[in-house]
Design an enzyme around this catalytic site. Structure first.
Site, mmCIF file in Angstrom:
data_model
loop_
_atom_site.group_PDB
_atom_site.id
_atom_site.type_symbol
_atom_site.label_atom_id
_atom_site.label_comp_id
_atom_site.label_asym_id
_atom_site.label_seq_id
_atom_site.Cartn_x
_atom_site.Cartn_y
_atom_site.Cartn_z
ATOM 1 N N LYS A 1 0.065 4.225 -0.139
ATOM 2 C CA LYS A 1 -0.571 5.396 0.495
ATOM 3 C C LYS A 1 -0.402 6.625 -0.409
ATOM 4 O O LYS A 1 -0.365 6.462 -1.627
ATOM 5 C CB LYS A 1 -0.003 5.606 1.902
ATOM 6 N N GLU B 1 -4.551 -4.732 10.934
ATOM 7 C CA GLU B 1 -3.531 -3.701 11.036
ATOM 8 C C GLU B 1 -3.728 -2.930 12.344
ATOM 9 O O GLU B 1 -4.522 -1.980 12.393
ATOM 10 C CB GLU B 1 -3.627 -2.735 9.850
ATOM 11 N N ASN C 1 0.874 -1.174 0.000
ATOM 12 C CA ASN C 1 0.000 0.000 0.000
ATOM 13 C C ASN C 1 0.911 1.224 0.000
ATOM 14 O O ASN C 1 1.531 1.532 1.012
ATOM 15 C CB ASN C 1 -0.887 -0.036 1.250
ATOM 16 N N GLU D 1 -6.426 4.628 8.101
ATOM 17 C CA GLU D 1 -6.317 6.058 7.797
ATOM 18 C C GLU D 1 -7.631 6.590 7.218
ATOM 19 O O GLU D 1 -7.984 7.753 7.413
ATOM 20 C CB GLU D 1 -5.117 6.295 6.871
ATOM 21 N N HIS E 1 -9.248 0.945 5.460
ATOM 22 C CA HIS E 1 -7.923 1.206 6.036
ATOM 23 C C HIS E 1 -8.049 2.155 7.232
ATOM 24 O O HIS E 1 -8.888 3.053 7.231
ATOM 25 C CB HIS E 1 -6.990 1.806 4.980
ATOM 26 N N SER F 1 4.240 -1.876 10.026
ATOM 27 C CA SER F 1 5.708 -1.905 10.115
ATOM 28 C C SER F 1 6.324 -3.251 9.735
ATOM 29 O O SER F 1 7.306 -3.668 10.342
ATOM 30 C CB SER F 1 6.163 -1.453 11.500
ATOM 31 N N GLY G 1 3.220 2.598 10.479
ATOM 32 C CA GLY G 1 4.112 3.718 10.224
ATOM 33 C C GLY G 1 4.890 4.176 11.442
ATOM 34 O O GLY G 1 5.505 5.241 11.432
HETATM 35 P P1 13P Z 1 3.523 0.539 7.425
HETATM 36 O O1 13P Z 1 4.035 -0.768 6.850
HETATM 37 O O2 13P Z 1 4.193 1.729 6.837
HETATM 38 O O3 13P Z 1 3.491 0.506 8.911
HETATM 39 O O4 13P Z 1 1.972 0.650 6.940
HETATM 40 C C1 13P Z 1 1.115 -0.404 7.151
HETATM 41 C C2 13P Z 1 -0.159 -0.112 6.444
HETATM 42 O O5 13P Z 1 -0.931 0.728 6.862
HETATM 43 C C3 13P Z 1 -0.450 -0.852 5.213
HETATM 44 O O6 13P Z 1 -1.752 -0.628 4.774
#
Ligand code: 13P
Length: 252
Positions: free
Chosen positions: A12, A168, A10, A98, A96, A214, A174
């Site tokens: 983002k 997640e 992803n 976010e 997601h 992560s 992140g």
């Molecule tokens: P990170 O791997 O950057 O922590 O992000 C995970 C994520 O939100 C994947 O959708």
């Protein structure tokens, strides 16, 4: 039962016209013929066509990071599932964290989007996960149970073959902080049990549950070695060929 691993990236709101094509080209060259693991990359909408082109003839699929639940019309700024299919997407990420926590998406909205994506013929990565304060308050099971139950409301058993669940934990996204394999395994096993209750145990054994938060080349093998972890949804480490290939190669 052993399930085929599914590792997806992803991106983002990252990359550019040039870098998306360059990175996708590198991934196609290094990973394009992998078939022991399912692979996909989800770029920002505007870079999807270039990535689709770069992955042509490879085994790597392309997905979007969101979609709207109408086909077309007066919905300024939105993108429909049919548009995603039209430009070569196989997958869409829905729910997601976010989208939930920055953009305010509810379980009900996510359920509506999942149903629409299914009718559009897209495969879905359906994300769930608890906030840090929810984990600290011992509410992880309650939160994930609610998100899964509401998100999958009125979704048929047959349709579940097009859905991958992605656990997640929000506190691990992140942040560089990863759930331990034990923490991931615990929630994955609980989620699989819940699918068994909502549907049946055969489906529960078949459904794939990715871990996200992560994931890096150095921790992927351990996380993906857990019996109920069937892949990864990778953010930051999917932005470079080296890291993404490192993750994939660690489980081949
Ligand atoms: P990170 O791997 O950057 O922590 O992000 C995970 C994520 O939100 C994947 O959708």
């Amino acid at each position: 039962m052993s399930r085929k691993l599914f590792i997806a990236g992803n991106w983002k709101m990252n990359s550019s016209a040039a870098s998306s094509v360059e990175v996708a080209g590198g991934m196609a060259a290094q990973l394009g013929s992998v078939d022991a693991v399912d692979l996909a990359i989800c770029p920002p909408f505007v870079y999807i066509p270039g990535v689709v082109e770069a992955f042509k003839g490879s085994n790597i699929g392309v997905g979007a990071q969101n979609m709207y639940f109408e086909d077309n019309g007066a919905f300024t700024g939105e993108i429909s599932g049919q548009m995603l299919k039209d430009i070569g997407c196989r997958y869409v990420i829905l729910g997601h964290s976010e989208r939930r926590h920055v953009l305010g998406e509810t379980d009900q909205l996510i359920n509506t989007k999942i149903k629409k994506a299914l009718s559009d013929g897209l495969e879905i990565m359906f994300c769930v996960g608890e906030l840090l304060e929810e984990r600290k308050a011992d509410q992880t099971t309650a939160v994930v149970t609610r998100q899964v139950t509401e998100g999958l409301k009125d979704i048929s058993r047959d349709a579940m073959s097009s859905i991958t669940i992605a656990y997640e934990p929000v506190w691990a996204i992140g942040t560089g902080e990863t759930a331990t394999p034990e923490q991931a395994q615990e929630v994955h096993a609980m989620t699989r049990g819940l699918i068994g209750e909502l549907y049946d145990s055969e489906l529960a054994q078949a459904v794939r549950i990715q871990y996200g938060g992560s994931v890096k080349p150095g921790n992927a093998a351990e996380l993906l070695g857990c019996p109920d972890v069937d892949g990864a949804l990778v953010g930051g480490a999917s932005l470079t060929v080296e890291d993404f290939a490192g993750i994939v190669n660690s489980v081949l």
